[in-house]
Every structure is written in C-alpha cells, then in structure tokens.
Scaffold this motif. Structure first.
Motif, PDB file in Angstrom:
ATOM      1  N   GLN A  12      -3.643  -6.193  -0.828  1.00 36.49           N
ATOM      2  CA  GLN A  12      -2.311  -6.713  -1.142  1.00 36.49           C
ATOM      3  C   GLN A  12      -2.303  -8.245  -1.028  1.00 36.49           C
ATOM      4  O   GLN A  12      -1.708  -8.932  -1.866  1.00 36.49           O
ATOM      5  CB  GLN A  12      -1.253  -6.111  -0.208  1.00 36.49           C
ATOM      6  CG  GLN A  12      -1.363  -4.616   0.050  1.00 36.49           C
ATOM      7  CD  GLN A  12      -1.538  -3.763  -1.199  1.00 36.49           C
ATOM      8  OE1 GLN A  12      -0.870  -3.964  -2.202  1.00 36.49           O
ATOM      9  NE2 GLN A  12      -2.458  -2.803  -1.133  1.00 36.49           N
ATOM     10  N   TYR A  21      -5.154  -8.310   9.291  1.00 31.44           N
ATOM     11  CA  TYR A  21      -5.917  -8.419   8.045  1.00 31.44           C
ATOM     12  C   TYR A  21      -5.921  -9.858   7.545  1.00 31.44           C
ATOM     13  O   TYR A  21      -6.946 -10.363   7.079  1.00 31.44           O
ATOM     14  CB  TYR A  21      -5.324  -7.503   6.975  1.00 31.44           C
ATOM     15  CG  TYR A  21      -5.500  -6.040   7.247  1.00 31.44           C
ATOM     16  CD1 TYR A  21      -6.703  -5.388   6.970  1.00 31.44           C
ATOM     17  CD2 TYR A  21      -4.459  -5.285   7.790  1.00 31.44           C
ATOM     18  CE1 TYR A  21      -6.866  -4.030   7.217  1.00 31.44           C
ATOM     19  CE2 TYR A  21      -4.613  -3.926   8.035  1.00 31.44           C
ATOM     20  CZ  TYR A  21      -5.818  -3.307   7.748  1.00 31.44           C
ATOM     21  OH  TYR A  21      -5.969  -1.969   8.000  1.00 31.44           O
ATOM     22  N   THR A  46       1.754  -6.742   4.778  1.00 34.09           N
ATOM     23  CA  THR A  46       0.446  -6.529   5.386  1.00 34.09           C
ATOM     24  C   THR A  46       0.550  -6.548   6.905  1.00 34.09           C
ATOM     25  O   THR A  46       1.477  -7.147   7.461  1.00 34.09           O
ATOM     26  CB  THR A  46      -0.559  -7.615   4.942  1.00 34.09           C
ATOM     27  OG1 THR A  46      -1.821  -7.416   5.606  1.00 34.09           O
ATOM     28  CG2 THR A  46      -0.056  -9.009   5.308  1.00 34.09           C
ATOM     29  N   ARG A  99       0.847  -1.195   0.000  1.00 33.43           N
ATOM     30  CA  ARG A  99       0.000   0.000   0.000  1.00 33.43           C
ATOM     31  C   ARG A  99       0.886   1.251   0.000  1.00 33.43           C
ATOM     32  O   ARG A  99       2.105   1.159   0.050  1.00 33.43           O
ATOM     33  CB  ARG A  99      -0.966  -0.007   1.191  1.00 33.43           C
ATOM     34  CG  ARG A  99      -0.350   0.275   2.525  1.00 33.43           C
ATOM     35  CD  ARG A  99      -1.281  -0.085   3.679  1.00 33.43           C
ATOM     36  NE  ARG A  99      -2.558   0.609   3.645  1.00 33.43           N
ATOM     37  CZ  ARG A  99      -3.606   0.263   4.414  1.00 33.43           C
ATOM     38  NH1 ARG A  99      -3.512  -0.758   5.255  1.00 33.43           N
ATOM     39  NH2 ARG A  99      -4.736   0.926   4.352  1.00 33.43           N
ATOM     40  N   ASP A 140      -4.391  -3.256   3.093  1.00 35.74           N
ATOM     41  CA  ASP A 140      -3.582  -4.462   3.242  1.00 35.74           C
ATOM     42  C   ASP A 140      -4.288  -5.717   2.728  1.00 35.74           C
ATOM     43  O   ASP A 140      -3.652  -6.616   2.190  1.00 35.74           O
ATOM     44  CB  ASP A 140      -3.185  -4.647   4.710  1.00 35.74           C
ATOM     45  CG  ASP A 140      -2.034  -3.739   5.114  1.00 35.74           C
ATOM     46  OD1 ASP A 140      -1.550  -2.972   4.259  1.00 35.74           O
ATOM     47  OD2 ASP A 140      -1.622  -3.786   6.288  1.00 35.74           O
ATOM     48  N   THR A 141      -5.609  -5.785   2.899  1.00 37.55           N
ATOM     49  CA  THR A 141      -6.347  -6.947   2.394  1.00 37.55           C
ATOM     50  C   THR A 141      -6.213  -7.048   0.883  1.00 37.55           C
ATOM     51  O   THR A 141      -6.102  -8.146   0.319  1.00 37.55           O
ATOM     52  CB  THR A 141      -7.828  -6.869   2.786  1.00 37.55           C
ATOM     53  OG1 THR A 141      -7.945  -6.793   4.215  1.00 37.55           O
ATOM     54  CG2 THR A 141      -8.587  -8.108   2.314  1.00 37.55           C
TER      55      THR A 141
END
Length: 347
Positions: free
Chosen positions: A208, A226, A222, A163, A205-206
């Motif tokens: 990714q 998550y 991450t 991110r 993060d989810t």
C-alpha cells in the motif's frame, strides 16, 4: 557397584524427579514471523538454559491448532499479533490465566486482559503498532487525512489503497471505529471507503505504501512498523519510496490513533508452566522491550522503557495520542464488522 545397580540408581533418580527432562524446555506457538526476534529467543536460552522449540503460523492457524489439539497440545506459550485474536482466544478458553507481579507491574491495565478473580490474567500485551495513514505529498496535505473518517471524503475517489478488509489489522481498526461511531455510521463510512478505492484490496501494508509512492494511490492505510522498515532500509529504492510519502497519526484531536497489540499468554494445557511465565516476564523486561522497538520497529508496552529508534521518533516527533479502547470492545465487534464488510462489498 554392578552395572544393573547403576542403572537402577539412575532410574530411581529420574522417577523421583519426573519433570527433570522438561525443566529446560519451552514450546512456543508464534505468529511473530520476524527474523529479528531470533535474538530474543537466543538471549533467553543463554540466560536461563531453557531450550525453545517453536512452531510458526498466523494467528488463525495457531488458534485452530490449539482447538484441534486440546489437552494433548504441547504448546506452553502463545504469541499472537492482533488484539482481537488475543481476546477471542481468551474467550474460547485457550489461555491459562497466571499471576505474575512482574508482568502486572510492567504492563498497563489497558494492554492486558482483565484479571479474573483469584485466577490471574489471561494475556499480556508486549508491543503495539499504530494504524497510520500515508499520503502522496505532492497531491495532499496532512490536514486532508488527519482522521480515519476523512478517508471517506469524496476528494479521495479512486485514490485509496488498503489491504483486505478481513485482515486482522483492518478488522481491529474497523472494530474500534464501530465502538466510536456506532454500527450505522461505521457502515456508511466503510461503504465510502469502498467507493474511494483505487483498486481492489491486495497485498500487504508495504504494498500500500509503495502504491502511494508510485502514484497508483493517493492515500493508504498501514501499520507503522512497515513504514519504519522502509525508513531504516539502506536500499535506494526503499529510500525513494519514503521520500515521496507523508505520514499521519490520525485523530490526534479526539479519539487518538488506533493501536493494535501483539501479546503473549500461557497455553491452557501448558506442560512447562514455570518456564512459560519466565519467558513472558523476560519479554516484558527492558532488554526485550528495547528489542521490540529497535529490532522490529514496534512500540514497547512496559512502563518506563526508553528506546532509541530514529524511524519511530521521526514519525511522531517524539510522542502522539493513542486510542485507549478496551481490547474486549474491539474483539466483540468483529462479527458485526465482518457482516458490514460483506454488505458494502469490502473484499
């Protein structure tokens, strides 16, 4: 007794206890946007009778609001979800240092502000999240990504997803790396990360993690909770994502895995200070600490708290080595990190 006399008696009673109307109120500015936290708020109110009023925003929004409101702020408790932002708020004088034997006994020294002489402690860490690496199990192995430094390896050219560099979670990680490696080596590392990206940074993060599962990315960074959410999900599509990725807690042989800290403090101009301290003490209690673990998949900070979260235990096999850098060191590197990100083109 006449009506006038009754009203006069009530007025006198209230005037002798001017805080009566505030005794059962607590105003919270919270960056914790997790529905599972509602249970903690309601349990605290049931146990104490103290009504909670809450304003939700992100860390930056809360700090800006506190500065704008000044002494007129109604905030009693501040809950933030990033270590560097906790440090920044302390430096900017937005917190009221407090003395609490319960909090000082429960929260380790490296997860709370350094106490000021004869004043108290400005903030306390209440939960932690690990900044981990996930990878495509069909293309890579754990040893390929067992350190943050290895993300710069040429084998990950066009394979890395992450991110925005300016997101607090990454700023804190990069601040820690600056402390470990020094600015020059960290900038070289960041430039290599940019060169290895599969796409420009986007999403949370989810996203990714899902990018790795879909094959768009080979590796990604991450926060641990998550991934834990996906692991505990009953949705078939989430389980399919988990089955395709591996997880690594980096730097177990040296620095330890970077941990970000979510914490709380009493606001500088709190009107309900006693209630605020009670609430922070409650958040450090075994019941609330277990909720951080089981409700939102975070690691408790209080000493001696056990929990039973199958996802967290499955990730680590029971234990892992965490980084022990002082929060102040990470915070002080933030401006330096942002300048490096600008220079290397990390969006």
């Amino acid at each position: 007794m006449t009506l006038n006399k009754i009203l006069l008696s009530i007025t006198c009673l209230l005037s002798t206890n001017s805080t009566w109307a505030q005794d059962k109120v607590l105003n919270i500015y919270s960056a914790r946007h997790y529905p599972t936290d509602e249970v903690m708020y309601s349990d605290f109110t049931k146990a104490t009778g103290i009504k909670i009023n809450r304003v939700d925003a992100d860390d930056a929004g809360i700090l800006a609001r506190l500065k704008a409101e000044g002494a007129a702020s109604p905030a009693d408790v501040i809950l933030l979800v990033d270590a560097a932002r906790l440090w920044r708020a302390e430096v900017d004088g937005l917190f009221l240092p407090i003395k609490s034997a319960k909090l000082e006994e429960a929260i380790p020294a490296n997860l709370r502000a350094k106490p000021a002489d004869n004043v108290g402690t400005a903030w306390f860490g209440l939960s932690t999240r690990a900044r981990v690496i996930v990878y495509d199990k069909l293309k890579f192995s754990k040893t390929d990504v067992d350190s943050y430094e290895k993300l710069a390896d040429a084998k990950f050219k066009g394979r890395l997803c992450i991110r925005s560099g300016s997101h607090p979670y990454n700023l804190s990680l990069f601040g820690a790396m600056t402390e470990h490696l020094g600015p020059q080596k960290t900038e070289v590392w960041l430039k290599a990360l940019v060169g290895n990206m599969a796409r420009n940074p986007k999403g949370g993060d989810t996203d990714q993690i899902k990018g790795v599962a879909s094959g768009e990315c080979g590796v990604a960074v991450t926060n641990s909770y998550y991934l834990a959410r996906l692991m505990r999900s009953t949705k078939a599509e989430d389980r399919a994502v988990v089955d395709k990725v591996g997880i690594v807690f980096p730097n177990q042989n040296n620095l330890g895995t970077h941990m970000n800290v979510a914490g709380g403090a009493v606001a500088r101009h709190a009107k309900n200070t006693d209630n605020a301290v009670k609430f922070l003490e409650y958040l450090a209690s075994p019941a609330a600490q277990n909720h951080f673990a089981n409700g939102n998949n975070e690691w408790p900070t209080a000493k001696g708290v056990s929990f039973d979260n199958p996802a967290l235990k499955a990730m680590t096999g029971g234990s892992f080595k965490s980084e022990l850098l002082p929060i102040s060191a990470v915070g002080m590197n933030q401006i330096k990190v942002q300048q490096m990100l600008d220079r290397v083109g990390f969006k």
